[in-house]
Enzyme design. Structure first.
Site, short mmCIF file in Angstrom:
data_model
loop_
_atom_site.label_atom_id
_atom_site.label_comp_id
_atom_site.label_asym_id
_atom_site.label_seq_id
_atom_site.Cartn_x
_atom_site.Cartn_y
_atom_site.Cartn_z
NE ARG A 191 12.75 3.95 -11.81
CZ ARG A 191 13.83 4.39 -11.37
NH1 ARG A 191 14.78 4.39 -12.17
NH2 ARG A 191 14.04 4.47 -9.88
CG HIS A 247 10.39 8.66 -11.20
ND1 HIS A 247 11.45 8.51 -10.86
CD2 HIS A 247 9.88 7.27 -11.15
CE1 HIS A 247 11.60 7.36 -10.07
NE2 HIS A 247 10.67 6.57 -10.44
CG ASN A 278 17.47 11.37 -10.20
OD1 ASN A 278 18.13 10.21 -10.26
ND2 ASN A 278 17.88 12.56 -9.95
CG HIS A 336 8.00 -3.02 -11.41
ND1 HIS A 336 7.60 -2.86 -10.07
CD2 HIS A 336 8.40 -1.71 -11.85
CE1 HIS A 336 8.14 -1.46 -9.77
NE2 HIS A 336 8.39 -0.87 -10.65
C1 HEM Z 1 4.82 1.99 -5.55
C2 HEM Z 1 5.15 2.10 -6.86
C3 HEM Z 1 6.58 1.83 -7.30
C4 HEM Z 1 7.86 1.63 -6.61
C5 HEM Z 1 7.77 1.62 -5.08
C6 HEM Z 1 8.64 1.41 -7.59
C7 HEM Z 1 10.05 1.34 -7.76
C8 HEM Z 1 11.06 1.17 -8.48
C9 HEM Z 1 12.19 0.70 -8.09
C10 HEM Z 1 12.94 0.83 -6.63
C11 HEM Z 1 12.94 0.43 -9.43
C12 HEM Z 1 14.35 0.15 -9.70
C13 HEM Z 1 15.35 1.32 -9.82
C14 HEM Z 1 16.65 1.04 -9.80
O1 HEM Z 1 17.07 0.00 -9.30
O2 HEM Z 1 17.51 1.82 -10.83
C15 HEM Z 1 11.89 0.69 -10.28
C16 HEM Z 1 11.96 0.37 -11.66
C17 HEM Z 1 11.13 0.50 -12.68
N1 HEM Z 1 9.89 0.97 -12.58
FE1 HEM Z 1 8.97 1.36 -10.74
N2 HEM Z 1 7.96 1.61 -8.84
C18 HEM Z 1 6.70 1.89 -8.87
C19 HEM Z 1 5.95 2.11 -9.56
C20 HEM Z 1 6.21 1.98 -11.06
C21 HEM Z 1 5.14 2.42 -12.27
C22 HEM Z 1 3.77 2.90 -11.77
C23 HEM Z 1 5.71 2.45 -13.28
C24 HEM Z 1 5.35 2.34 -14.71
C25 HEM Z 1 3.89 2.22 -15.03
C26 HEM Z 1 7.00 1.66 -12.97
C27 HEM Z 1 7.92 1.28 -14.05
C28 HEM Z 1 9.34 0.83 -13.69
C29 HEM Z 1 10.28 0.31 -14.66
C30 HEM Z 1 9.86 0.16 -16.21
C31 HEM Z 1 11.29 0.14 -14.16
C32 HEM Z 1 12.77 -0.31 -14.70
C33 HEM Z 1 13.53 0.81 -15.02
C34 HEM Z 1 14.77 0.66 -16.12
O3 HEM Z 1 14.87 -0.51 -16.37
O4 HEM Z 1 15.80 1.49 -16.33
N3 HEM Z 1 7.42 1.68 -11.65
N4 HEM Z 1 10.66 0.97 -9.69
C1 LIG Z 2 20.35 12.78 -14.40
C2 LIG Z 2 20.59 13.07 -12.88
O1 LIG Z 2 20.48 14.31 -12.78
N1 LIG Z 2 20.68 12.17 -12.13
C3 LIG Z 2 21.02 12.55 -10.84
C4 LIG Z 2 19.92 11.90 -9.78
O2 LIG Z 2 19.97 12.02 -8.40
C5 LIG Z 2 21.30 11.59 -8.02
C6 LIG Z 2 21.39 11.63 -6.46
O3 LIG Z 2 20.98 12.76 -5.98
C7 LIG Z 2 22.47 12.55 -8.69
O4 LIG Z 2 23.76 12.33 -8.53
C8 LIG Z 2 22.31 12.54 -10.07
O5 LIG Z 2 23.27 13.21 -10.89
#
Ligand code: HEM
Ligand SMILES: CC(=O)N[C@H]1CO[C@H](CO)[C@@H](O)[C@@H]1O
Ligand SMILES: *[C@@H]1O[C@H](CO)[C@@H](O)[C@H](O)[C@H]1NC(C)=O
Ligand SMILES: *[C@@H]1O[C@H](CO)[C@@H](O)[C@H](O)[C@H]1NC(C)=O
Length: 331
Positions: free
Chosen positions: A66, A70, A95, A191
Site C-alpha cells: 500500500r 500511495h 494516508n 488486496h
Molecule cells: C482503486 C484503487 C484502490 C482503492 C480505492 C484502494 C482502497 C483501499 C482501502 C480503502 C484500503 C483500506 C485502508 C484502511 O482501512 O486502513 C486499502 C488497503 C490496502 N490496499 Fe488498496 N486501494 C486501491 C488500490 C491498491 C493498489 C494498486 C494496491 C497495491 C498494489 C493496494 C494495496 C493495498 C493493501 C495491501 C492494503 C492493506 C493495507 C494494510 O493492511 O495495512 N491497493 N486499499
Molecule cells: C503518519 C501520518 O502522518 N498520519 C496522518 C495521516 O492523516 C491523518 C488524517 O489527516 C493524520 O491524523 C495522521 O497523523
C-alpha cells in the site's frame, strides 16, 4: 541505398545528440546498484532487513504494497510519501493507516552505514516491497532501480481513488498513470493481503447507495458476519481482512479473485470488478490457472515506473540522506 545509409547515420547522430543533451532520461533498470557499493550488495542489505522483520510481522507485506501504491500514484515513485512535515503527503486523509515507514527507515540506515549517499529512498520502497511479496508466497520479480528522490511533498497533491469509486472512474484514474484496465485488475490484486476498517464498508453493510439496505452484490452470510464485526452505531473501527479466505489472508496469491467470484469482495471497488463488463472476464481469468504471480510482478514493475525521476542532471531529484527529510531545507 546510399541515401538511406546516410539517413540512418544522421538518425544515429541525432539520437546520440539527444542523449548527450539529456533529453532522453536515463531509464530504470534491473540491477542499477550492482557494483555501486563496493563492500556489499544493496539489494541483499535491504532483503536482510525485510526478512528479519517479516519473521515477527507478516503484515509488513500489506503495509509495503500500500505504501508503494500511495507513493507512486501521487507525484510518481519518488518517496514523496516518506517526507515528514505539517502538510506533507502523509498527513492527507487517504494516508490514514498507511504503515511501513519504520521499515524503510531501517533499510535506509542499513544501506547508509555501508554505502552512504548512493541508494534512493524511492528505490528502497520498490526493493523492500518486492522482497515482502516474495516472502509471502508471491513471485520474486526482477525489481527495477535507478529512481531519485523528490523534493516536494504536499497533502494537496494527494488525489487517490476512494473505495466506492466506480470501475470506469478507476479505469480512468489508472489510465492517467498509463496503466491498462488489466494492470488495474492485477494491482487491485494487492488486496489479497491486508486489512480494511469498518468505516470504509459500513455503507455496504447498512445503507448501500442510500437504499437503507445492504449491498445486494455482497454474499448475504458475509454481510451478516460483517455487521456483527461492524456494529452500526459503534465508535470502534474494527479491522477486516481484505481476503476473506482465512487460509491465505497473508499470502500473495490469486485467492482475492476467487473470493470476488463468491461475492466476498470487501471494498465496493473490489466487488465491482466482477460486475463491470470491462473487467469481469479478467477477474475470471486470474481466479483460475497460474497466470497471476508473473503478471502481478509485471504490473508491480509498471507501478514502480510511474513518473520517476532518474536523471542526475534533473534538479528535481536527489539521493536523500534521511528518507524523512530532503537534504536541503525543504521548499
Ligand atoms: C482503486 C484503487 C484502490 C482503492 C480505492 C484502494 C482502497 C483501499 C482501502 C480503502 C484500503 C483500506 C485502508 C484502511 O482501512 O486502513 C486499502 C488497503 C490496502 N490496499 Fe488498496 N486501494 C486501491 C488500490 C491498491 C493498489 C494498486 C494496491 C497495491 C498494489 C493496494 C494495496 C493495498 C493493501 C495491501 C492494503 C492493506 C493495507 C494494510 O493492511 O495495512 N491497493 N486499499
Ligand atoms: C503518519 C501520518 O502522518 N498520519 C496522518 C495521516 O492523516 C491523518 C488524517 O489527516 C493524520 O491524523 C495522521 O497523523
Ligand atoms: C446508486 O444509485 C444511483 C442513482 O439511483 C445509480 O445510478 C447507481 O447506479 C447506483 N450505484 C450502484 C453501485 O448501485
Ligand atoms: C461479463 O459481463 C458481460 C456483460 O454483462 C457478460 O456478457 C459476460 O458474459 C461476462 N463475462 C464473464 C466472463 O463473466
Amino acid at each position: 541505398m546510399k541515401f538511406s545509409a546516410a539517413a540512418v547515420t544522421l538518425l544515429g547522430l541525432g539520437l546520440i545528440l539527444v542523449n548527450l543533451t539529456g533529453f532522453c532520461y536515463g531509464a530504470l533498470q534491473v540491477g542499477f546498484y550492482k557494483g555501486k557499493c563496493l563492500t556489499a550488495d544493496v539489494e541483499t542489505i535491504v532483503a536482510g532487513v525485510v526478512r528479519t522483520r517479516f519473521v515477527t510481522d507478516q503484515t509488513i507485506v500489506a503495509a509495503l504494497l500500500r505504501l508503494q501504491f500511495h507513493d507512486c500514484f501521487v507525484k510518481g515513485c519518488d518517496a514523496s510519501i516518506l517526507l515528514d512535515g505539517t502538510s506533507s503527503e502523509k498527513t492527507a486523509p487517504p494516508n490514514l493507516s498507511v504503515r511501513g515507514y519504520d521499515i524503510i527507515d531501517q533499510a535506509k540506515a542499513a544501506v547508509e552505514k555501508i554505502c552512504p549517499g548512493v541508494v534512493s529512498c524511492a528505490d528502497i520502497i520498490a526493493i523492500a516491497t518486492r522482497d515482502a511479496v516474495s516472502l509471502s508466497g508471491g513471485l520474486k520479480y526482477s525489481v527495477q532501480t535507478g529512481r531519485r528522490d523528490g523534493l516536494i511533498s504536499l497533502a494537496s497533491n494527494v488525489n487517490l481513488p476512494s473505495p466506492s469509486i466506480s470501475v470506469s472512474q478507476s479505469v480512468a484514474a489508472f489510465a492517467q498513470k498509463r496503466l491498462s484496465p488489466t494492470d488495474m485488475v492485477l494491482l487491485l490484486g494487492g488486496h489479497t493481503v491486508g486489512i480494511t476498517h469498518c468505516s470504509f464498508i459500513k455503507n455496504r453493510l447498512y445503507n448501500f447507495n442510500n437504499t437503507g439496505k445492504p449491498d445486494p452484490t455482497m454474499d448475504t452470510s458475509l454481510a451478516k458476519a460483517l455487521r456483527l464485526r461492524c456494529p452500526q452505531n459503534s465508535n470502534t473501527d474494527n479491522t477486516i481482512n481484505l481476503d476473506q479466505n482465512t487460509a491465505s489472508s497473508l499470502t500473495v496469491d490469486n485467492s482475492y479473485y476467487k473470493q470476488l467470484l463468491l461475492k466476498k469482495g470487501i471494498l465496493q471497488i473490489d466487488q465491482a470488478l466482477t460486475l463491470d463488463p470491462s473487467t469481469n472476464a479478467t477477474v475470471v481469468s486470474f481466479a483460475s490457472g497460474s497466470k497471476f504471480p508473473v503478471q502481478f510482478g509485471n504490473a508491480m514493475v509498471k507501478l514502480g515506473a510511474i513518473e520517476v525521476i532518474t536523471d542526475p542532471a534533473d534538479r528535481q531529484g536527489e539521493i536523500r540522506r534521511s528518507c524523512r527529510a530532503t537534504n536541503k531545507v525543504s521548499i
